[in-house]
Design an enzyme around this catalytic site. Structure first.
Site, short mmCIF file in Angstrom:
data_model
loop_
_atom_site.label_atom_id
_atom_site.label_comp_id
_atom_site.label_asym_id
_atom_site.label_seq_id
_atom_site.Cartn_x
_atom_site.Cartn_y
_atom_site.Cartn_z
N SER A 66 0.88 -1.21 0.13
CA SER A 66 -0.22 0.02 -0.01
C SER A 66 0.91 1.11 0.04
CB SER A 66 -0.94 -0.20 1.07
OG SER A 66 -1.57 1.20 1.50
N TYR B 88 -2.22 -1.17 10.57
CA TYR B 88 -1.96 -1.14 9.11
C TYR B 88 -0.65 -0.83 8.65
CZ TYR B 88 -3.74 -1.64 4.20
OH TYR B 88 -4.03 -2.17 3.23
#
Length: 349
Positions: A215, A228
């Protein structure tokens, strides 16, 4: 023994000692000269190596820019066995369908059996072949057990797509311990275990491809995403060093690709909002998948979507921390997670 004989013996010993000293001195001088010569040779060798290094850097730089403007031909993945984790929805499902269209045999891993079967049905509709397996990738032993079944039922995996992911969506102090552990087990450690299981055969055949879904949040962090972001930073480090090892050990037939999308329109970050959507719009899943497939087929090391992510990562590494925080505050990324309503337990990247 007479005094004359003693004197002669003493003279012989002195002569012998003097000769030995002279011999040792010459040897020392000779060694000293050789050492200096060796130093000169080493300096010359280093200078030559630096020249070759400059040449290699220049060639690599030109090749990179050439690939940027004129992408290389795409490789064929027809007949390849592609295993995708987190295949029941989102990017994982779309990647599975695209690989099937290209003639790959697709192996689907997920904990949502019903949705995973829907993915398999979609693959069959486009004329593809799919195998579904229930696999909780947070469990190392289960990864190895299901991996053995895949080898027996389908064959050796040649393209591994680590895609499964979860997010808690709360501030650091509000993250339950068990969910933090689950985030790391799913988002990071599962990558270790799948690669560790399937990579040996790829190395043996000098043929394979490892795709790690990361990401933009593995390059630049975001408020209230401690779990995350930490896992995605870890994925980036894992991918980087894994690539170094494969390159160093001359396993040139085993490729790696790191995918770093920014905001994708899936359930993972459902409800999240940014202050200026035009600067960072939520990307359509199909767009991300098409770009990702292209990167995989051309053996691209990393792809960031949109390209603005490259610029963001570079700026963040240059600016002082306080300056970067001011920019994040202005863009509204500090409040991005305030409206989060995503399903943190079942969402896949």
């Amino acid at each position: 023994m007479s005094s004359t004989s003693c004197e002669e013996e003493a003279i012989k010993r002195q002569t012998s000692d003097a000769s030995s000293f002279a011999t040792n001195q010459r040897t020392t001088n000779k060694c000293g000269k050789e050492s200096k010569e060796q130093k000169k040779v080493k300096k010359m060798n280093i200078f030559i190596e630096i020249l070759f290094l400059i040449r290699d850097i220049f060639v690599a730089f030109v090749e990179s820019w050439w690939r940027f403007f004129i992408p290389p031909n795409s490789k064929s993945v027809k007949g390849e066995i592609v295993l995708i984790t987190g295949s029941a929805n989102g990017i994982g499902r779309a990647l599975a369908v695209e690989f099937a269209k290209l003639g790959s045999i697709v192996v689907l891993w997920d904990i949502d059996g019903k949705q995973n079967q829907i993915t398999a049905d979609m693959i069959k509709e486009v004329g593809g072949v799919a195998y579904t397996y229930y696999c909780d990738v947070s469990q190392r032993k289960q990864i190895y057990e299901v991996g053995a079944r895949v080898k027996k039922d389908v064959g050796d995996v040649t393209i591994l797509v680590n895609n499964a992911g979860v997010v808690i969506g709360s501030g650091f102090m509000n993250c339950p311990d068990d969910e933090v552990l689950n985030s790391f087990n799913v988002n990071v450690l599962s990558y270790f275990w799948t690669v560790k299981y399937f990579l040996p055969k790829m190395i043996e055949n000098n043929h394979g491809h490892i795709v790690n879904m990361s990401s933009s949040l593995g390059l630049t962090g975001l408020n209230k995403l401690t779990d995350y972001c930490s896992t995605k930073f870890a994925v980036n480090g894992f991918h980087e060093v894994l690539t170094y090892e494969l390159k160093h050990d001359k396993h040139n037939g085993v490729k790696t690709t790191l995918i770093c999308p920014q905001c994708v329109d899936t359930d993972l970050f459902k409800g999240c909002r940014i202050r200026y959507p035009s600067l960072c719009p939520f990307m359509d899943v199909d767009y991300v998948v098409q770009k990702s497939i292209k990167a995989i087929l051309t053996d691209q090391y990393i792809i960031c979507l949109p390209r603005l992510v490259y610029f963001q990562a570079a700026i963040k590494s240059i600016l002082p921390t306080d300056c970067w925080i001011e920019i994040c505050t202005f863009l509204g990324t500090m409040t991005f997670m305030d409206s989060f309503i995503g399903n943190k337990k079942k969402c896949k990247c």
